[in-house]
Scaffold this motif. Structure first.
Motif, PDB file in Angstrom:
ATOM      1  N   ILE A 180      40.398  28.398  32.397  1.00 54.02           N
ATOM      2  CA  ILE A 180      40.631  29.839  32.549  1.00 54.02           C
ATOM      3  C   ILE A 180      41.475  30.309  31.373  1.00 54.02           C
ATOM      4  O   ILE A 180      42.558  29.758  31.116  1.00 54.02           O
ATOM      5  CB  ILE A 180      41.346  30.155  33.871  1.00 54.02           C
ATOM      6  CG1 ILE A 180      40.529  29.646  35.060  1.00 54.02           C
ATOM      7  CG2 ILE A 180      41.602  31.660  33.996  1.00 54.02           C
ATOM      8  CD1 ILE A 180      41.255  29.757  36.392  1.00 54.02           C
ATOM      9  N   HIS A 210      30.374  39.881  34.350  1.00 49.42           N
ATOM     10  CA  HIS A 210      31.481  40.623  33.725  1.00 49.42           C
ATOM     11  C   HIS A 210      31.854  41.834  34.570  1.00 49.42           C
ATOM     12  O   HIS A 210      30.989  42.539  35.102  1.00 49.42           O
ATOM     13  CB  HIS A 210      31.110  41.029  32.293  1.00 49.42           C
ATOM     14  CG  HIS A 210      29.766  41.703  32.175  1.00 49.42           C
ATOM     15  ND1 HIS A 210      29.596  43.068  32.269  1.00 49.42           N
ATOM     16  CD2 HIS A 210      28.524  41.168  31.994  1.00 49.42           C
ATOM     17  CE1 HIS A 210      28.321  43.360  32.126  1.00 49.42           C
ATOM     18  NE2 HIS A 210      27.640  42.231  31.968  1.00 49.42           N
ATOM     19  N   SER A 259      43.487  39.664  36.668  1.00 48.85           N
ATOM     20  CA  SER A 259      43.858  40.019  35.295  1.00 48.85           C
ATOM     21  C   SER A 259      44.737  41.256  35.374  1.00 48.85           C
ATOM     22  O   SER A 259      44.329  42.292  35.928  1.00 48.85           O
ATOM     23  CB  SER A 259      42.610  40.308  34.458  1.00 48.85           C
ATOM     24  OG  SER A 259      42.951  40.614  33.117  1.00 48.85           O
ATOM     25  N   CYS A 270      40.232  36.252  31.428  1.00 46.67           N
ATOM     26  CA  CYS A 270      40.914  37.496  31.765  1.00 46.67           C
ATOM     27  C   CYS A 270      41.297  38.194  30.464  1.00 46.67           C
ATOM     28  O   CYS A 270      42.076  37.645  29.678  1.00 46.67           O
ATOM     29  CB  CYS A 270      42.169  37.221  32.586  1.00 46.67           C
ATOM     30  SG  CYS A 270      41.869  36.529  34.211  1.00 46.67           S
ATOM     31  N   MET A 329      36.201  31.000  32.940  1.00 40.87           N
ATOM     32  CA  MET A 329      36.636  32.339  33.323  1.00 40.87           C
ATOM     33  C   MET A 329      37.583  32.880  32.257  1.00 40.87           C
ATOM     34  O   MET A 329      38.343  32.117  31.649  1.00 40.87           O
ATOM     35  CB  MET A 329      37.349  32.316  34.679  1.00 40.87           C
ATOM     36  CG  MET A 329      36.469  31.857  35.816  1.00 40.87           C
ATOM     37  SD  MET A 329      37.349  31.754  37.396  1.00 40.87           S
ATOM     38  CE  MET A 329      36.045  31.064  38.425  1.00 40.87           C
ATOM     39  N   THR A 354      33.285  35.715  34.038  1.00 43.01           N
ATOM     40  CA  THR A 354      33.237  34.472  34.793  1.00 43.01           C
ATOM     41  C   THR A 354      31.814  33.932  34.865  1.00 43.01           C
ATOM     42  O   THR A 354      30.855  34.680  35.085  1.00 43.01           O
ATOM     43  CB  THR A 354      33.812  34.647  36.212  1.00 43.01           C
ATOM     44  OG1 THR A 354      33.598  33.458  36.973  1.00 43.01           O
ATOM     45  CG2 THR A 354      33.203  35.838  36.935  1.00 43.01           C
ATOM     46  N   ILE A 398      37.476  40.856  33.720  1.00 41.60           N
ATOM     47  CA  ILE A 398      37.297  39.446  34.056  1.00 41.60           C
ATOM     48  C   ILE A 398      35.855  39.063  33.727  1.00 41.60           C
ATOM     49  O   ILE A 398      34.909  39.739  34.151  1.00 41.60           O
ATOM     50  CB  ILE A 398      37.588  39.165  35.544  1.00 41.60           C
ATOM     51  CG1 ILE A 398      39.081  39.369  35.847  1.00 41.60           C
ATOM     52  CG2 ILE A 398      37.171  37.741  35.913  1.00 41.60           C
ATOM     53  CD1 ILE A 398      39.447  39.195  37.313  1.00 41.60           C
ATOM     54  N   SER A 439      43.489  33.540  29.524  1.00 43.51           N
ATOM     55  CA  SER A 439      44.036  34.890  29.595  1.00 43.51           C
ATOM     56  C   SER A 439      44.371  35.325  28.174  1.00 43.51           C
ATOM     57  O   SER A 439      44.995  34.574  27.414  1.00 43.51           O
ATOM     58  CB  SER A 439      45.294  34.920  30.465  1.00 43.51           C
ATOM     59  OG  SER A 439      45.786  36.246  30.562  1.00 43.51           O
ATOM     60  N   ARG A 455      40.824  42.069  40.191  1.00 42.97           N
ATOM     61  CA  ARG A 455      40.892  40.749  40.852  1.00 42.97           C
ATOM     62  C   ARG A 455      39.496  40.308  41.256  1.00 42.97           C
ATOM     63  O   ARG A 455      38.702  41.110  41.769  1.00 42.97           O
ATOM     64  CB  ARG A 455      41.770  40.839  42.097  1.00 42.97           C
ATOM     65  CG  ARG A 455      42.065  39.478  42.734  1.00 42.97           C
ATOM     66  CD  ARG A 455      42.797  39.624  44.071  1.00 42.97           C
ATOM     67  NE  ARG A 455      41.880  39.885  45.175  1.00 42.97           N
ATOM     68  CZ  ARG A 455      41.881  41.008  45.904  1.00 42.97           C
ATOM     69  NH1 ARG A 455      42.747  41.978  45.676  1.00 42.97           N
ATOM     70  NH2 ARG A 455      40.993  41.160  46.880  1.00 42.97           N
TER      71      ARG A 455
END
Length: 255
Positions: free
Chosen positions: A3, A57, A108, A32, A30, A74, A72, A5, A98
């Motif tokens: 993940i 997306h 995010s 963010c 994923m 994923t 986000i 960010s 979320r």
């Protein structure tokens, strides 16, 4: 599971610096994003790139064009996506999204900066006052929760290059640092510090004075996970070699 960010400080600008070639190489499950500075209808070519990489997306832009916004991406389709938090002014600024999956939820978040003046600092405090109980309530419903994003706060002295000269700077104010203390006390793990206690690891650098080349930075981007997820934490790395923004990404690996 990987993940990422990343505050990209404008998705259109970052995409011209090979953001999506880099993202493909990371093979993240994923992502963010924060500070999109664009609305989906303005970036059809970028959305096509995202889809070509195999991501579902979800975008939550600010109402004001060229400002804020979160997303986000994923490769695993969520069960549910929650846009915003129900607080009108925060949602107008596009600060929270979320995605809920079978075994955890991923948020995010782009918290306000107070560096532009006293009015925005007060809005930042207003956001923090709202967010703490909001998250405390949310994690009773979703105990396996990751809150990823730009918090715009350095927690401790080792998270900022010059703590003494910045003692009264927005982002390192005592009240803000105490807020992070309380956030962690209320059941969250600062996943980077869970694995790495060393100084000089930053996620944001000013564009001025060659700050990045000198590593004169601030660690203001986090992947906070609820204590319920502690056994699933595998590794966390800050990726300062990614230079699409004045921030850099934080990569969380889950078992």
């Amino acid at each position: 599971m990987k993940i990422i960010s990343y505050n990209i400080n404008g998705i259109r600008s970052a995409s011209t610096k090979n953001l999506f070639g880099w993202l493909q190489a990371t093979n993240a499950d994923m992502v963010c994003f924060q500070e999109l500075k664009a609305q989906p209808d303005q970036i059809p070519e970028i959305i096509a790139l995202v889809e070509n990489l195999g991501y579902h997306h979800y975008w939550y832009p600010a109402q004001k064009k060229g400002y804020s916004g979160v997303a986000i991406l994923t490769k695993i389709k969520p069960i549910h996506v929650e846009y915003g938090c129900g607080e009108e002014w925060i949602d107008a600024e596009g600060r929270i999204i979320r995605a809920d999956f079978e075994d955890f939820s991923l948020m995010s978040v782009y918290m306000p900066s107070g560096s532009s003046g006293e009015d925005r600092q007060q809005k930042k405090f207003e956001f923090l006052d709202f967010f703490q109980p909001y998250i405390s309530n949310l994690k009773t419903q979703y105990p396996n929760l990751i809150v990823s994003g730009d918090y715009n706060i350095c927690h401790t002295e080792i998270d900022i290059h010059n703590p003494k000269s910045n003692a009264k700077s927005s982002g390192f104010l005592p009240e803000e640092r105490a807020w992070i203390d309380l956030f962690i006390k209320n059941g969250f793990i600062d996943t980077f510090r869970h694995f790495n206690k060393d100084p000089h690891h930053y996620t944001w650098w000013s564009f001025r004075f060659g700050a990045r080349s000198k590593n004169l930075g601030w660690r203001i981007d986090y992947q906070m996970a609820t204590k319920e997820m502690e056994d699933r934490l595998k590794n966390v790395r800050i990726l300062p070699d990614a230079v699409h923004s004045d921030h850099c990404p934080v990569l969380l690996e889950l078992k």
